[in-house]
Motif scaffolding. Structure first.
Motif, PDB file in Angstrom:
ATOM      1  N   ALA A 298      32.415  67.981   3.086  1.00  0.00           N
ATOM      2  CA  ALA A 298      31.805  68.902   2.114  1.00  0.00           C
ATOM      3  C   ALA A 298      30.368  68.519   1.794  1.00  0.00           C
ATOM      4  O   ALA A 298      29.607  69.326   1.242  1.00  0.00           O
ATOM      5  CB  ALA A 298      32.637  68.921   0.832  1.00  0.00           C
ATOM      6  N   THR A 299      29.988  67.271   2.149  1.00  0.00           N
ATOM      7  CA  THR A 299      28.606  66.801   1.899  1.00  0.00           C
ATOM      8  C   THR A 299      27.975  66.270   3.179  1.00  0.00           C
ATOM      9  O   THR A 299      27.091  65.408   3.132  1.00  0.00           O
ATOM     10  CB  THR A 299      28.625  65.688   0.830  1.00  0.00           C
ATOM     11  OG1 THR A 299      29.503  64.635   1.270  1.00  0.00           O
ATOM     12  CG2 THR A 299      29.111  66.230  -0.504  1.00  0.00           C
ATOM     13  N   ASP A 300      28.427  66.763   4.308  1.00  0.00           N
ATOM     14  CA  ASP A 300      28.013  66.255   5.629  1.00  0.00           C
ATOM     15  C   ASP A 300      26.497  66.347   5.827  1.00  0.00           C
ATOM     16  O   ASP A 300      25.906  67.403   5.665  1.00  0.00           O
ATOM     17  CB  ASP A 300      28.740  67.045   6.718  1.00  0.00           C
ATOM     18  CG  ASP A 300      28.576  66.416   8.098  1.00  0.00           C
ATOM     19  OD1 ASP A 300      27.943  65.357   8.192  1.00  0.00           O
ATOM     20  OD2 ASP A 300      29.074  66.996   9.072  1.00  0.00           O
ATOM     21  N   PHE A 317      34.447  73.422   3.150  1.00  0.00           N
ATOM     22  CA  PHE A 317      35.165  72.214   2.744  1.00  0.00           C
ATOM     23  C   PHE A 317      35.056  71.915   1.246  1.00  0.00           C
ATOM     24  O   PHE A 317      35.896  71.190   0.703  1.00  0.00           O
ATOM     25  CB  PHE A 317      34.722  71.016   3.594  1.00  0.00           C
ATOM     26  CG  PHE A 317      35.432  70.977   4.914  1.00  0.00           C
ATOM     27  CD1 PHE A 317      36.742  70.521   4.998  1.00  0.00           C
ATOM     28  CD2 PHE A 317      34.828  71.448   6.061  1.00  0.00           C
ATOM     29  CE1 PHE A 317      37.425  70.519   6.203  1.00  0.00           C
ATOM     30  CE2 PHE A 317      35.492  71.455   7.280  1.00  0.00           C
ATOM     31  CZ  PHE A 317      36.799  70.985   7.348  1.00  0.00           C
ATOM     32  N   ARG A 318      34.072  72.488   0.563  1.00  0.00           N
ATOM     33  CA  ARG A 318      34.068  72.397  -0.898  1.00  0.00           C
ATOM     34  C   ARG A 318      35.300  73.119  -1.453  1.00  0.00           C
ATOM     35  O   ARG A 318      35.964  72.631  -2.373  1.00  0.00           O
ATOM     36  CB  ARG A 318      32.777  73.005  -1.469  1.00  0.00           C
ATOM     37  CG  ARG A 318      31.566  72.088  -1.368  1.00  0.00           C
ATOM     38  CD  ARG A 318      30.435  72.565  -2.260  1.00  0.00           C
ATOM     39  NE  ARG A 318      29.861  73.829  -1.791  1.00  0.00           N
ATOM     40  CZ  ARG A 318      28.829  73.919  -0.957  1.00  0.00           C
ATOM     41  NH1 ARG A 318      28.265  72.825  -0.476  1.00  0.00           N
ATOM     42  NH2 ARG A 318      28.361  75.094  -0.601  1.00  0.00           N
ATOM     43  N   ASP A 319      35.591  74.295  -0.862  1.00  0.00           N
ATOM     44  CA  ASP A 319      36.769  75.059  -1.303  1.00  0.00           C
ATOM     45  C   ASP A 319      38.066  74.368  -0.899  1.00  0.00           C
ATOM     46  O   ASP A 319      39.041  74.353  -1.657  1.00  0.00           O
ATOM     47  CB  ASP A 319      36.732  76.475  -0.701  1.00  0.00           C
ATOM     48  CG  ASP A 319      35.596  77.321  -1.262  1.00  0.00           C
ATOM     49  OD1 ASP A 319      35.104  76.988  -2.354  1.00  0.00           O
ATOM     50  OD2 ASP A 319      35.196  78.298  -0.602  1.00  0.00           O
ATOM     51  N   VAL A 320      38.095  73.794   0.311  1.00  0.00           N
ATOM     52  CA  VAL A 320      39.299  73.104   0.783  1.00  0.00           C
ATOM     53  C   VAL A 320      39.580  71.889  -0.095  1.00  0.00           C
ATOM     54  O   VAL A 320      40.736  71.630  -0.469  1.00  0.00           O
ATOM     55  CB  VAL A 320      39.146  72.684   2.268  1.00  0.00           C
ATOM     56  CG1 VAL A 320      40.311  71.797   2.700  1.00  0.00           C
ATOM     57  CG2 VAL A 320      39.062  73.911   3.177  1.00  0.00           C
ATOM     58  N   ASP A 328      43.085  74.723  -6.637  1.00  0.00           N
ATOM     59  CA  ASP A 328      42.225  75.863  -6.981  1.00  0.00           C
ATOM     60  C   ASP A 328      41.919  76.711  -5.740  1.00  0.00           C
ATOM     61  O   ASP A 328      41.938  76.215  -4.614  1.00  0.00           O
ATOM     62  CB  ASP A 328      40.896  75.388  -7.578  1.00  0.00           C
ATOM     63  CG  ASP A 328      41.073  74.821  -8.979  1.00  0.00           C
ATOM     64  OD1 ASP A 328      42.137  75.075  -9.576  1.00  0.00           O
ATOM     65  OD2 ASP A 328      40.166  74.120  -9.461  1.00  0.00           O
ATOM     66  N   PHE A 329      41.586  77.999  -5.987  1.00  0.00           N
ATOM     67  CA  PHE A 329      41.139  78.885  -4.914  1.00  0.00           C
ATOM     68  C   PHE A 329      40.005  79.742  -5.441  1.00  0.00           C
ATOM     69  O   PHE A 329      40.089  80.293  -6.543  1.00  0.00           O
ATOM     70  CB  PHE A 329      42.281  79.784  -4.424  1.00  0.00           C
ATOM     71  CG  PHE A 329      41.865  80.710  -3.308  1.00  0.00           C
ATOM     72  CD1 PHE A 329      41.851  80.266  -1.991  1.00  0.00           C
ATOM     73  CD2 PHE A 329      41.443  82.006  -3.581  1.00  0.00           C
ATOM     74  CE1 PHE A 329      41.437  81.099  -0.960  1.00  0.00           C
ATOM     75  CE2 PHE A 329      41.039  82.850  -2.560  1.00  0.00           C
ATOM     76  CZ  PHE A 329      41.027  82.394  -1.241  1.00  0.00           C
ATOM     77  N   GLN A 330      38.920  79.828  -4.661  1.00  0.00           N
ATOM     78  CA  GLN A 330      37.765  80.632  -5.043  1.00  0.00           C
ATOM     79  C   GLN A 330      38.068  82.093  -4.702  1.00  0.00           C
ATOM     80  O   GLN A 330      37.946  82.513  -3.559  1.00  0.00           O
ATOM     81  CB  GLN A 330      36.513  80.162  -4.282  1.00  0.00           C
ATOM     82  CG  GLN A 330      35.208  80.807  -4.727  1.00  0.00           C
ATOM     83  CD  GLN A 330      34.815  80.404  -6.137  1.00  0.00           C
ATOM     84  OE1 GLN A 330      34.962  79.248  -6.520  1.00  0.00           O
ATOM     85  NE2 GLN A 330      34.330  81.364  -6.908  1.00  0.00           N
ATOM     86  N   SER A 331      38.481  82.867  -5.697  1.00  0.00           N
ATOM     87  CA  SER A 331      38.919  84.244  -5.436  1.00  0.00           C
ATOM     88  C   SER A 331      37.741  85.162  -5.114  1.00  0.00           C
ATOM     89  O   SER A 331      36.603  84.897  -5.482  1.00  0.00           O
ATOM     90  CB  SER A 331      39.700  84.802  -6.627  1.00  0.00           C
ATOM     91  OG  SER A 331      38.873  84.859  -7.771  1.00  0.00           O
ATOM     92  N   GLU A 332      38.065  86.240  -4.416  1.00  0.00           N
ATOM     93  CA  GLU A 332      37.066  87.211  -3.979  1.00  0.00           C
ATOM     94  C   GLU A 332      37.640  88.605  -4.198  1.00  0.00           C
ATOM     95  O   GLU A 332      38.829  88.845  -3.987  1.00  0.00           O
ATOM     96  CB  GLU A 332      36.764  86.986  -2.493  1.00  0.00           C
ATOM     97  CG  GLU A 332      35.808  87.982  -1.881  1.00  0.00           C
ATOM     98  CD  GLU A 332      35.679  87.807  -0.370  1.00  0.00           C
ATOM     99  OE1 GLU A 332      34.940  88.587   0.250  1.00  0.00           O
ATOM    100  OE2 GLU A 332      36.341  86.902   0.181  1.00  0.00           O
TER     101      GLU A 332
END
Length: 428
Positions: A298-300, A317-320, A328-332
């Motif tokens: 996520a910080t590669d 990978f921030r979401d994963v 958590d899940f970033q909804s859309e």
């Protein structure tokens, strides 16, 4: 549907096939009124004859494509398959297709067996769109029963065209979701996918196998389809899958292929979501090491990787990481017509992405009009919209351009006045 008059031949059936243009697709995408099915034409609802003529021309063109799928010319067959794909992606054609499903299935079977790379790829995609059009039931089951053995033969044949194998790996997953009625057969298909993507797992000594990009894409497609079928697994199946694969999947995060890394990460997030749904207190022994690995991705900042790859990877990978750490899940929100739908879980996202892979820009239309897809996403029956409302909703590209130009000019003028006022204040 009312029978249309037979038109005179336009150059014969064996001439070059003319693929659909954007205009052809747009004619049908929003031409429905009071019914999304092609069983009712605009003329039946009191519309003008031009729409009815367009409907006749459209069906005539479709019949030409079906005839041309058995042409001697590979180029003509390819054009016919692409034309049918575009039509099915942008229009609900249930009645037209239902009457001809076995003819279309025979054409797909022939193109898969005797065609080469791109033709096989197009035929595999068309099989999926055919199942999407027919929905879940006896009709799509009959289609899939014919095509499944061919799909599996291509998938496991190491000497088959790699593009065909990649396409089949994707199509077999969605066709199974739509048309497979036997739980054991779903399990057998998942094992076919496992036999492919597990070849990308790290070896016993911890080293990663050397895989060329084309084969890596095949393994990635197999993993995507496997993850799609995870969404319909029973609790007992899921428990066995978690035991067998969750300890090994994190090794795929070390793949040289950015797509494989991303798909592996999303599959891990999906597995955690499914595991917690069935067992809220679910724990993974190597959770700490996994979170460290996900945080690194996520910080590669690896200089050897392309900037676009790193940007895309970090976002995913921030979401994963949030999914694995906190659930958590970033909804859309997806808007279509007068409705909206929330993508609020990894299960829903994997399912939505799988359908969108085949219908592309027609996804919103299918969400609005396709009874099967609406049932999958629990949207209820299609909301019927009359022709007057549709015409009011439909804005041409030129009208949008004029509207945007006018808004831009008004905004520029307002800012100019504001700047003038600031200058005046400064002078005092």
């Amino acid at each position: 549907m009312p029978r249309t008059k037979k038109k005179k031949s336009k150059g014969g059936q064996h001439g070059a096939v003319q693929p659909f243009s954007d205009e052809d697709a747009s004619i049908e995408t929003l031409s429905h009124c009071s019914s999304f099915s092609d069983s009712t034409s605009v003329a039946d609802e009191g519309g003008d004859g031009s729409e009815d003529t367009a409907q006749e021309d459209f069906q005539y063109k479709l019949k030409g494509f079906i005839d041309s799928t058995v042409d001697k010319s590979a180029k003509t067959r390819q054009g016919a398959l692409d034309g049918l794909k575009t039509a099915m992606a942008t229009r609900i054609l249930y009645e037209f297709i239902s009457e001809r499903r076995m003819t279309i299935t025979d054409s797909i079977e022939r193109c898969l067996k005797k065609g080469k790379g791109e033709e096989q790829r197009a035929a595999a995609s068309l099989a999926c769109l055919l199942c999407i059009q027919l929905g879940s039931g006896i009709e799509s089951e009959e289609v899939f029963k014919t095509l499944k053995p061919i799909f599996k033969n291509i998938l496991v044949d190491g000497s088959a065209n790699i593009q065909a194998r990649q396409a089949v790996a994707t199509s077999l997953g969605l066709c199974t979701l739509v048309a497979e009625d036997d739980v054991l057969d779903v399990q057998a298909t998942m094992e076919c996918f496992e036999n492919l993507f597990t070849r990308s797992y790290a070896r016993a000594d911890g080293t990663c196998p050397s895989i060329n990009p084309q084969t890596s894409q095949l393994h990635t497609n197999a993993l995507l389809s496997w993850a799609l079928l995870l969404t319909i697994c029973s609790a007992n199946q899921l428990k066995e899958i978690l035991r067998k694969h969750l300890p090994k999947l994190p090794k795929l995060l070390e793949s040289e292929d950015v797509n494989m890394r991303i798909v592996a990460g999303e599959t891990i997030a999906l597995l955690f979501e499914l595991a917690r749904d069935t067992e809220p207190e679910f724990e993974f022994e190597e959770w700490d090491q996994l979170c460290i690995k996900l945080s690194a991705l996520a910080t590669d900042c690896n200089k050897h990787r392309a900037k676009n790859d790193k940007r895309k990877q970090r976002s995913v990978f921030r979401d994963v990481l949030k999914a694995v750490e906190d659930g958590d899940f970033q909804s859309e929100t997806i808007r279509f017509g007068t409705e909206r739908m929330s993508i609020d879980s990894w299960v829903r996202k994997r399912t939505y992405d799988a359908f969108r892979e085949f219908v592309g820009s027609g996804m919103n239309y299918h969400l609005q009009a396709n009874e099967f897809i609406r049932d999958v996403f629990e949207l209820g029956p299609p909301i019927l919209v009359d022709s007057a409302t549709m015409k009011a909703m439909k804005i041409s590209r030129f009208e949008r351009h004029l509207h945007n130009s006018a808004a831009f000019k008004a905004r520029t003028k307002a800012r100019s006045k504001f700047r003038d006022k600031r200058v005046d204040v400064g002078e005092f």
